[in-house]
Scaffold this motif. Sequence first.
Motif, short mmCIF file in Angstrom:
data_model
loop_
_atom_site.label_atom_id
_atom_site.label_comp_id
_atom_site.label_asym_id
_atom_site.label_seq_id
_atom_site.Cartn_x
_atom_site.Cartn_y
_atom_site.Cartn_z
N GLU A 107 52.36 50.07 33.91
CA GLU A 107 52.76 48.68 34.25
C GLU A 107 53.81 48.27 33.20
O GLU A 107 53.80 48.72 32.02
CB GLU A 107 51.43 48.24 33.78
N ASP A 112 55.44 44.81 36.95
CA ASP A 112 55.71 45.79 37.90
C ASP A 112 54.84 47.10 37.67
O ASP A 112 54.51 47.07 36.69
CB ASP A 112 57.28 46.25 38.04
N SER A 131 55.72 47.71 47.43
CA SER A 131 55.25 46.49 46.40
C SER A 131 54.30 47.23 45.32
O SER A 131 53.73 48.33 45.71
CB SER A 131 54.40 45.23 47.11
N PRO A 132 54.19 46.33 44.12
CA PRO A 132 53.41 47.04 42.89
C PRO A 132 51.94 47.23 43.72
O PRO A 132 51.08 48.24 43.25
CB PRO A 132 53.08 45.77 42.13
N GLY A 133 51.36 46.35 44.47
CA GLY A 133 50.08 46.70 44.95
C GLY A 133 49.87 47.58 45.79
O GLY A 133 48.77 48.16 45.91
N GLU A 134 50.97 47.75 46.71
CA GLU A 134 50.62 48.99 47.53
C GLU A 134 50.90 50.29 46.50
O GLU A 134 50.33 51.35 47.22
CB GLU A 134 52.08 48.98 48.54
N ARG A 135 51.75 50.29 45.67
CA ARG A 135 51.77 51.37 44.72
C ARG A 135 50.63 51.86 44.24
O ARG A 135 50.13 52.99 44.16
CB ARG A 135 52.91 51.28 43.70
N ARG A 136 49.56 50.61 43.80
CA ARG A 136 48.42 51.08 43.12
C ARG A 136 47.56 51.59 44.26
O ARG A 136 46.88 52.66 43.79
CB ARG A 136 47.81 49.52 42.63
N GLU A 137 47.44 51.12 45.39
CA GLU A 137 46.72 51.69 46.47
C GLU A 137 47.21 53.08 46.69
O GLU A 137 46.08 53.89 47.05
CB GLU A 137 46.71 51.00 47.70
N GLU A 140 45.74 55.40 43.93
CA GLU A 140 44.51 55.43 44.09
C GLU A 140 43.88 56.50 45.18
O GLU A 140 43.31 57.41 45.12
CB GLU A 140 43.62 54.26 44.49
#
Length: 160
Positions: A107, A112, A131-137, A140
Amino acid sequence: MTVIDLTLTPNRSFDRGHVRWVLGGVGLVFFLGGLRFLALGAWPILPFMALDVLLLWWAFRASYASGRGHERLVLAEDRLELLRVSAKGTERRFGFEPLWTRVQLEETPLGDVRLWLAAHGRRVSVGRFLSPGERREVGEVISAGLERYRSGRSSTSSIA
């Protein structure tokens, strides 16, 4: 047995049909405005308006050209492989040993998120265009896939 098979592609805001509509609409507005300027005797503005439409077309074209790049991540057999294909079509492969590979999410202070695959002192970024959310997904999903691989491996392995 394939545990993970992900294809990551850049996001595009419009499909090609919508781009045609936008360019047509902007061109029509500029054409009608150009007629008004022509009637007022300000004809030197017309080339600049045409140049604006041409630059807008070029920007959309460049955006779609950069969207041809993608990444494919496959965890199968005893190998985790990342295939990175650039917009020009050049390929670069990164191979990892799944038992030693870790997923790292960093992070940044600005909010970002950076996604990395790390093993044996080597790190490779994944999904820089997401996007940052997509990278988190995606992180996981990769972590869960690696855990499934490791748990399936430990339950079927035997000591001779």
